[in-house]
Design a protein around this motif. Structure first.
Motif, PDB file in Angstrom:
ATOM      1  N   HIS A   1       0.826  -1.204   0.000  1.00  0.00           N
ATOM      2  CA  HIS A   1       0.000   0.000   0.000  1.00  0.00           C
ATOM      3  C   HIS A   1       0.860   1.254   0.000  1.00  0.00           C
ATOM      4  O   HIS A   1       0.504   2.272  -0.618  1.00  0.00           O
ATOM      5  CB  HIS A   1      -0.914   0.008   1.218  1.00  0.00           C
ATOM      6  N   ALA A   2       2.009   1.198   0.684  1.00  0.00           N
ATOM      7  CA  ALA A   2       2.880   2.370   0.744  1.00  0.00           C
ATOM      8  C   ALA A   2       3.447   2.707  -0.633  1.00  0.00           C
ATOM      9  O   ALA A   2       3.425   3.875  -1.056  1.00  0.00           O
ATOM     10  CB  ALA A   2       4.010   2.127   1.735  1.00  0.00           C
ATOM     11  N   ILE A   3       3.946   1.711  -1.360  1.00  0.00           N
ATOM     12  CA  ILE A   3       4.551   2.009  -2.662  1.00  0.00           C
ATOM     13  C   ILE A   3       3.471   2.375  -3.677  1.00  0.00           C
ATOM     14  O   ILE A   3       3.682   3.262  -4.520  1.00  0.00           O
ATOM     15  CB  ILE A   3       5.411   0.822  -3.159  1.00  0.00           C
ATOM     16  N   ILE A   4       2.314   1.743  -3.599  1.00  0.00           N
ATOM     17  CA  ILE A   4       1.236   2.110  -4.520  1.00  0.00           C
ATOM     18  C   ILE A   4       0.755   3.532  -4.224  1.00  0.00           C
ATOM     19  O   ILE A   4       0.514   4.327  -5.147  1.00  0.00           O
ATOM     20  CB  ILE A   4       0.086   1.098  -4.419  1.00  0.00           C
ATOM     21  N   GLY A   5       0.642   3.874  -2.958  1.00  0.00           N
ATOM     22  CA  GLY A   5       0.287   5.247  -2.601  1.00  0.00           C
ATOM     23  C   GLY A   5       1.314   6.237  -3.109  1.00  0.00           C
ATOM     24  O   GLY A   5       0.963   7.317  -3.605  1.00  0.00           O
ATOM     25  N   GLY A   6       2.599   5.864  -3.008  1.00  0.00           N
ATOM     26  CA  GLY A   6       3.640   6.747  -3.506  1.00  0.00           C
ATOM     27  C   GLY A   6       3.540   6.966  -5.003  1.00  0.00           C
ATOM     28  O   GLY A   6       3.670   8.100  -5.494  1.00  0.00           O
ATOM     29  N   ILE A   7       3.319   5.889  -5.747  1.00  0.00           N
ATOM     30  CA  ILE A   7       3.201   6.016  -7.208  1.00  0.00           C
ATOM     31  C   ILE A   7       1.980   6.854  -7.570  1.00  0.00           C
ATOM     32  O   ILE A   7       2.032   7.714  -8.464  1.00  0.00           O
ATOM     33  CB  ILE A   7       3.130   4.618  -7.857  1.00  0.00           C
TER      34      ILE A   7
ATOM     35  N   LEU B   1      -1.723   4.571   2.604  1.00  0.00           N
ATOM     36  CA  LEU B   1      -1.772   4.938   1.194  1.00  0.00           C
ATOM     37  C   LEU B   1      -1.905   6.450   0.999  1.00  0.00           C
ATOM     38  O   LEU B   1      -1.124   7.035   0.231  1.00  0.00           O
ATOM     39  CB  LEU B   1      -2.893   4.181   0.487  1.00  0.00           C
ATOM     40  N   PRO B   2      -2.844   7.132   1.649  1.00  0.00           N
ATOM     41  CA  PRO B   2      -2.930   8.589   1.441  1.00  0.00           C
ATOM     42  C   PRO B   2      -1.706   9.345   1.951  1.00  0.00           C
ATOM     43  O   PRO B   2      -1.295  10.337   1.332  1.00  0.00           O
ATOM     44  CB  PRO B   2      -4.196   8.990   2.204  1.00  0.00           C
TER      45      PRO B   2
ATOM     46  N   ALA C   1       4.741  11.638  -1.510  1.00  0.00           N
ATOM     47  CA  ALA C   1       5.342  11.459  -2.828  1.00  0.00           C
ATOM     48  C   ALA C   1       5.072  12.663  -3.725  1.00  0.00           C
ATOM     49  O   ALA C   1       5.947  13.081  -4.501  1.00  0.00           O
ATOM     50  CB  ALA C   1       4.802  10.185  -3.482  1.00  0.00           C
ATOM     51  N   ALA C   2       3.865  13.218  -3.646  1.00  0.00           N
ATOM     52  CA  ALA C   2       3.554  14.410  -4.449  1.00  0.00           C
ATOM     53  C   ALA C   2       4.471  15.560  -4.069  1.00  0.00           C
ATOM     54  O   ALA C   2       4.981  16.290  -4.943  1.00  0.00           O
ATOM     55  CB  ALA C   2       2.085  14.798  -4.244  1.00  0.00           C
ATOM     56  N   LEU C   3       4.717  15.718  -2.780  1.00  0.00           N
ATOM     57  CA  LEU C   3       5.616  16.773  -2.316  1.00  0.00           C
ATOM     58  C   LEU C   3       7.047  16.528  -2.793  1.00  0.00           C
ATOM     59  O   LEU C   3       7.719  17.447  -3.294  1.00  0.00           O
ATOM     60  CB  LEU C   3       5.560  16.854  -0.791  1.00  0.00           C
TER      61      LEU C   3
END
Length: 476
Positions: free
Chosen positions: A140-146, A457-458, A464-466
């Motif tokens: 969930h962490a890497i998918i949230g990052g992508i 995830l959020p 990641a957006a930042l």
């Protein structure tokens, strides 16, 4: 101080060697330094996967005192690394290709920036979670990052939302399935062995049956996880493998259980010792399967970075040996250097485990993942394992409360002394019941883990957006 500095120093040395390996393994190109940065980010992610996810496989065994912390770390490091090296290339394609929409129109440079930001953000979130002892889903962490970096780069249309939506459903599905299977298995063992008058005789019959079931289930589990370029078994072959493994497990366990049970007394604690070797085997097999599956959370983005930098297609391309080496070594080092904190949480701080309960958790994790795979449902290994611990704890609590409510007021020292404290016996009993409930399942720990699951995830997406914005400020 040296105990704190040494693991950090070893981790930094590993990341430096990762950069050197990437520089040597890849041909020079205009985006070479970004590829090296991506390899370092993947190594950092692999370290954190090992540190956090190790608890899924060996935490219950440590909590049950079947393995010491040192032996658990060694076992997990060896089998996780073996799984990553031998079978880790199969699931990389999903992370590398299936999250970002095909029509997103990202340039190679933008795709590299997105994947680097995703890796660093996911790794930072997992690192923080490990520091506080919270087991979270690295998937969930890497998918949230992508997702977060892709949205920052090209808007919401850059994300394959149906895939993300199915993954989000697994937030609820994974722990629920794990809890149901673990509770059912615990209840079965309770009825067939630990609640029988002659526990030793019952164990001689049922422990080999349970070992046979474990052998068959894990054989099927590993067969379905075999890399396609090695072997693609059909359904009859998989069933035959499961039956053969179950038969071997039963034939091996029958004489061993009979011999070991000769010196045991007719007590539950003694019978639980018979589950120790199967539990250790289950922990090793779960570690192998974890290495084969979750190494993709580090290598999937790295594969996308390397292929984009050299204008190569990512789909259908096997992971190279140097990429697998980074993933395997990173997971193994993360386990060895930083694994104990989350192991303590899963194995000791949710509910009290013994060999039988830990065996239920391990076997239920394999059954849950197999069932979900057969139904085509993605599940989180972290959520499954921790959910199984919840299931065992809550079913024990339910049975304890039912027994206490259905029994006469017990004569205990605490109740006898209640008159000396000017307490009514029923007040002392109620207080004792509340203490027992908190002891069986720690509500605060359950709430903390649940919150960590919901925000993974959020939180990774926002970070990641930042980071993507920061990265493009320096790379253009």
């Amino acid at each position: 101080m040296p105990r704190t500095i040494l693991p950090l120093g070893i981790a930094l040395l590993f990341l430096l060697l990762t950069a050197c390996l990437a520089n040597v393994a890849l041909p020079a190109g205009p985006m070479q330094w970004l590829v090296i940065l991506g390899a370092v980010a993947a190594g950092y992610m692999a370290l954190n996967i090992g540190a956090n996810d190790v608890a899924n496989n060996v935490g219950p065994a440590v909590g049950a005192k079947a393995l010491t912390m040192a032996s658990a770390l060694a076992l997990a490091a060896v089998f996780d690394a073996a799984g990553a090296l031998l079978a880790g290339s199969d699931v990389v394609d999903t992370v590398a290709n299936n999250i970002i929409a095909y029509n997103a129109g990202l340039t190679p440079l933008t795709l590299i920036q997105v994947m680097i930001a995703a890796l660093v953000a996911a790794a930072l979130w997992i690192n923080a979670s490990t520091f506080v002892g919270a087991p979270v889903s690295t998937t969930h962490a890497i998918i949230g990052g992508i997702v977060g970096a892709a949205v920052a780069a090209a808007g919401f249309g850059a994300v394959n939302w149906p895939t993300v939506g199915v993954i989000a459903v697994s937030w609820m599905l994974s722990p629920l399935l794990g809890a149901i299977f673990a509770a059912a298995l615990h209840g079965t063992i309770r009825r067939t062995i630990t609640r029988r008058a002659n526990k030793i005789a019952a164990a001689r019959i049922w422990v080999p049956v349970l070992v046979a079931a474990m052998s068959g289930i894990f054989a099927i589990y590993l067969a379905t996880k075999a890399p396609p370029h090695w072997w693609q078994p059909n359904l009859p072959s998989i069933i035959a493998i499961g039956i053969a493994a179950a038969s071997i497990g039963w034939l091996v366990a029958m004489p061993w259980v009979r011999i070991r049970s000769l010196g045991l007394t007719n007590r539950k604690k003694q019978v639980a010792k018979l589950f120790r070797p199967p539990l250790i085997v289950a922990a090793a097999l779960l570690s192998f399967a974890h290495g084969a599956n979750d190494v993709a959370n580090a290598l999937g983005p790295l594969v996308a970075i390397v292929r984009a930098a050299h204008l190569l297609p990512t789909s259908g391309t096997l992971v190279t040996s140097w990429e697998l080496a980074i993933g395997a070594a990173g997971i193994a080092l993360g386990i060895a250097l930083f694994g104990p904190r989350v192991i303590h949480t899963v194995g000791e701080q949710i509910t009290k485990l013994n060999e039988i309960r830990a065996f239920c958790v391990a076997l239920s994790a394999a059954v849950t993942v197999l069932t979900a795979s057969a139904l085509g449902l993605p599940v989180s290994s972290t959520h499954v394992a921790v959910g199984a611990v919840f299931g065992v704890g809550f079913v024990r609590e339910f049975l304890a409360i039912r027994n206490m409510n259905g029994a006469a007021v017990p004569v205990r020292a605490s109740l006898v002394d209640a008159t000396m404290l000017n307490d009514r016996p029923e007040d002392a009993l109620a207080r004792e019941r509340r203490n027992e409930r908190r002891y069986l399942v720690r509500r605060l720990k359950v709430a903390q883990i649940g919150v960590a699951w919901l925000v993974t995830l959020p939180a990774a997406a926002a970070l990641a957006a930042l980071l993507y914005r920061v990265l493009i400020a320096f790379t253009g």
